[in-house]
Write an enzyme that holds these catalytic residues in place. Structure first.
Site, PDB file in Angstrom:
ATOM      1  N   SER A   1      27.809  -1.738  28.897  1.00 14.92           N
ATOM      2  CA  SER A   1      27.218  -0.692  29.739  1.00 14.92           C
ATOM      3  C   SER A   1      28.335   0.009  30.502  1.00 14.92           C
ATOM      4  O   SER A   1      29.428  -0.558  30.661  1.00 14.92           O
ATOM      5  CB  SER A   1      26.259  -1.337  30.747  1.00 14.92           C
ATOM      6  OG  SER A   1      25.902  -0.420  31.758  1.00 14.92           O
TER       7      SER A   1
ATOM      8  N   TYR B   1      23.805  -8.027  37.319  1.00 14.09           N
ATOM      9  CA  TYR B   1      23.740  -7.373  36.005  1.00 14.09           C
ATOM     10  C   TYR B   1      25.105  -6.843  35.576  1.00 14.09           C
ATOM     11  O   TYR B   1      25.537  -7.051  34.441  1.00 14.09           O
ATOM     12  CB  TYR B   1      22.723  -6.228  36.074  1.00 14.09           C
ATOM     13  CG  TYR B   1      22.648  -5.362  34.846  1.00 14.09           C
ATOM     14  CD1 TYR B   1      21.880  -5.753  33.751  1.00 14.09           C
ATOM     15  CD2 TYR B   1      23.339  -4.149  34.759  1.00 14.09           C
ATOM     16  CE1 TYR B   1      21.797  -4.953  32.611  1.00 14.09           C
ATOM     17  CE2 TYR B   1      23.266  -3.346  33.636  1.00 14.09           C
ATOM     18  CZ  TYR B   1      22.494  -3.749  32.565  1.00 14.09           C
ATOM     19  OH  TYR B   1      22.415  -2.960  31.440  1.00 14.09           O
TER      20      TYR B   1
HETATM   21  P1  NAD Z   1      14.253  -2.413  27.162  1.00 15.75           P
HETATM   22  O1  NAD Z   1      13.520  -3.002  28.289  1.00 15.75           O
HETATM   23  O2  NAD Z   1      13.533  -1.454  26.309  1.00 15.75           O
HETATM   24  O3  NAD Z   1      14.851  -3.541  26.223  1.00 15.75           O
HETATM   25  C1  NAD Z   1      15.289  -4.777  26.721  1.00 15.75           C
HETATM   26  C2  NAD Z   1      14.592  -5.866  25.946  1.00 15.75           C
HETATM   27  O4  NAD Z   1      15.124  -7.134  26.349  1.00 15.75           O
HETATM   28  C3  NAD Z   1      13.103  -5.977  26.235  1.00 15.75           C
HETATM   29  O5  NAD Z   1      12.350  -5.153  25.378  1.00 15.75           O
HETATM   30  C4  NAD Z   1      12.817  -7.451  25.992  1.00 15.75           C
HETATM   31  O6  NAD Z   1      12.247  -7.645  24.715  1.00 15.75           O
HETATM   32  C5  NAD Z   1      14.188  -8.093  25.987  1.00 15.75           C
HETATM   33  N1  NAD Z   1      14.257  -9.240  26.885  1.00 15.75           N
HETATM   34  C6  NAD Z   1      14.493  -9.269  28.214  1.00 15.75           C
HETATM   35  N2  NAD Z   1      14.443 -10.536  28.667  1.00 15.75           N
HETATM   36  C7  NAD Z   1      14.174 -11.332  27.583  1.00 15.75           C
HETATM   37  C8  NAD Z   1      14.012 -12.731  27.394  1.00 15.75           C
HETATM   38  N3  NAD Z   1      14.135 -13.598  28.399  1.00 15.75           N
HETATM   39  N4  NAD Z   1      13.719 -13.177  26.151  1.00 15.75           N
HETATM   40  C9  NAD Z   1      13.583 -12.328  25.105  1.00 15.75           C
HETATM   41  N5  NAD Z   1      13.762 -10.983  25.233  1.00 15.75           N
HETATM   42  C10 NAD Z   1      14.039 -10.511  26.453  1.00 15.75           C
HETATM   43  O7  NAD Z   1      15.572  -1.739  27.787  1.00 15.75           O
HETATM   44  P2  NAD Z   1      16.915  -1.147  27.149  1.00 15.75           P
HETATM   45  O8  NAD Z   1      17.464  -0.280  28.185  1.00 15.75           O
HETATM   46  O9  NAD Z   1      16.687  -0.629  25.803  1.00 15.75           O
HETATM   47  O10 NAD Z   1      17.849  -2.437  27.081  1.00 15.75           O
HETATM   48  C11 NAD Z   1      18.561  -2.818  25.924  1.00 15.75           C
HETATM   49  C12 NAD Z   1      19.984  -3.191  26.269  1.00 15.75           C
HETATM   50  O11 NAD Z   1      20.679  -2.016  26.682  1.00 15.75           O
HETATM   51  C13 NAD Z   1      20.120  -4.189  27.412  1.00 15.75           C
HETATM   52  O12 NAD Z   1      21.105  -5.149  27.084  1.00 15.75           O
HETATM   53  C14 NAD Z   1      20.609  -3.327  28.560  1.00 15.75           C
HETATM   54  O13 NAD Z   1      21.364  -4.057  29.474  1.00 15.75           O
HETATM   55  C15 NAD Z   1      21.451  -2.308  27.819  1.00 15.75           C
HETATM   56  N6  NAD Z   1      21.716  -1.081  28.584  1.00 15.75           N
HETATM   57  C16 NAD Z   1      20.708  -0.252  28.951  1.00 15.75           C
HETATM   58  C17 NAD Z   1      20.998   0.894  29.669  1.00 15.75           C
HETATM   59  C18 NAD Z   1      19.912   1.849  30.115  1.00 15.75           C
HETATM   60  O14 NAD Z   1      20.209   2.763  30.879  1.00 15.75           O
HETATM   61  N7  NAD Z   1      18.695   1.700  29.672  1.00 15.75           N
HETATM   62  C19 NAD Z   1      22.312   1.187  30.022  1.00 15.75           C
HETATM   63  C20 NAD Z   1      23.317   0.332  29.628  1.00 15.75           C
HETATM   64  C21 NAD Z   1      23.013  -0.799  28.906  1.00 15.75           C
END
Ligand code: NAD
Ligand code: MG
Length: 333
Positions: free
Chosen positions: A225, A238
């Site tokens: 990230s 985080y």
């Molecule tokens: P999202 O909520 O759509 O996806 C995250 C997924 O993590 C959830 O759908 C869930 O299925 C899974 N999850 C969480 N806790 C869990 C557990 N204990 N067991 C099984 N599954 C679990 O959100 P996203 O933003 O698409 O996140 C995906 C990745 O992208 C993450 O690693 C997040 O840190 C990273 N990220 C997101 C952003 C942003 O702005 N959205 C920015 C940088 C990094």
């Protein structure tokens, strides 16, 4: 003086640089270019392509559903077109039900890969949509719900994915947990533990379980990230997991390079996903989400899908230990 030129000479030089004919021609070319841009639907302005803030305030209890977001994120359901880049490949995507993981899962399937997704049981309705889309792409779709904070489940996840897909050569450790806390004093040990177990331990357990199955040419992809490089005050726990992810990607790439297994990471900026509306941001920040990027808006998951394809594809075979960013113009890398 020798280097002085007369008015006449200066005028002649100027006329030579821009003759009326030339300037007319260049004006016509500019107009043609503008016309072409207007006519070409494949040329899309990134500033107006997707929704901009202000967004409506909205909160969902963790883990949140993409289907209930306003606006619903674009994961490439209507737009991603494959071209056989991952034909015959077998992928496991954690958190493949929604957000960035869903966009990767859709793209993989449309590029010809069979895909297994993991998600939490509460996310069954989001996951069912993804399973349906993978099947519609003509690929084998495998749904394996379960909580990644449990090492035994992580081992079972990998063995089920391997047996149901008939192998594994793309692993995306995408699942993640993010909760905004104004002060370190507000973070309980349970909160801290959830963030660490989901973001650090699970990729460790899953990668260990997957490694014996990964042949040369396989690809592991982690989710870093912009928080790894410029951590926000309210994301104390985080942000450190994302710095750790960047670090494990680079370490593992060195370890596995000689075995022909590539390890890379994606570092998104603000992306419109369920994680952000289920505690990842304060309501104040959510309303303005992504507004401070040079593109003036958050990214949509669909806009990151091709990065995952590029990392998994054989054509990207010299990329290992890399972190590719996608952050709308601000943030690193
Ligand atoms: P999202 O909520 O759509 O996806 C995250 C997924 O993590 C959830 O759908 C869930 O299925 C899974 N999850 C969480 N806790 C869990 C557990 N204990 N067991 C099984 N599954 C679990 O959100 P996203 O933003 O698409 O996140 C995906 C990745 O992208 C993450 O690693 C997040 O840190 C990273 N990220 C997101 C952003 C942003 O702005 N959205 C920015 C940088 C990094
Ligand atoms: Mg989800």
């Amino acid at each position: 003086m020798d280097d002085q030129i007369t008015r006449r000479e200066a005028l002649d030089k100027l006329v030579n640089i821009i003759t009326p004919e030339e300037s007319l021609e260049s004006q016509e070319n500019d107009q043609e270019e503008t016309l072409k841009n207007e006519e070409n639907p494949h040329l899309q302005d990134p500033t107006t392509k997707h929704p901009k803030p202000p967004f409506n305030k909205q909160f969902q209890p963790f883990p949140g559903l993409a289907a209930k977001m306003d606006p619903v994120p674009d994961h490439g359901e209507e737009s991603y077109v494959g071209s056989g880049r991952l034909t015959g490949r077998k992928a496991l995507v954690t958190g493949g039900d929604s957000g960035i993981g869903r966009a990767a899962a859709i793209a993989f399937a449309r590029e010809g890969a069979d895909v297994a997704i993991n998600y939490l049981p509460d996310e069954e309705s989001d996951a069912a949509e993804v399973i349906d889309l993978i099947k519609k792409a003509g690929r084998n779709a495998v749904a394996i719900p379960g909580d990644l904070r449990d090492e035994a489940f992580c081992n079972r996840l990998v063995s089920e994915a391997v047996s149901q897909l008939g192998g594994l050569d793309i692993l995306v450790n995408n699942a993640g947990h993010q909760k905004s806390n104004q002060s370190i004093l507000d973070i309980s040990t349970e909160d801290f533990d959830r963030t660490m177990k989901t973001n650090i331990y699970a990729p460790f357990w899953i990668t260990k379980a997957a490694l014996p199955h990964l042949k040369p040419g396989s690809s592991i992809i982690g989710l870093s990230s912009v928080q790894a490089y410029d951590p926000s005050a309210d994301l104390y726990d985080y942000a450190q997991t994302k710095a750790a992810t960047t670090s494990y990607v680079k370490s593992l790439a060195k370890q596995l390079g000689p075995k022909g297994i590539r390890v890379n990471g994606v570092a998104p900026g603000p992306v419109w996903t369920a994680l952000e509306v289920s505690g990842g941001q304060t309501q104040e920040k959510l309303v303005e989400f992504g507004g401070d990027t040079p593109l003036g808006r958050p990214g949509q998951p669909a806009e990151l899908a091709s990065i995952f394809v590029q990392f998994a594809d054989n054509t990207g075979s010299f990329a290992t230990g890399q972190i590719y960013g996608s952050a709308g113009g601000s943030g690193q890398p």
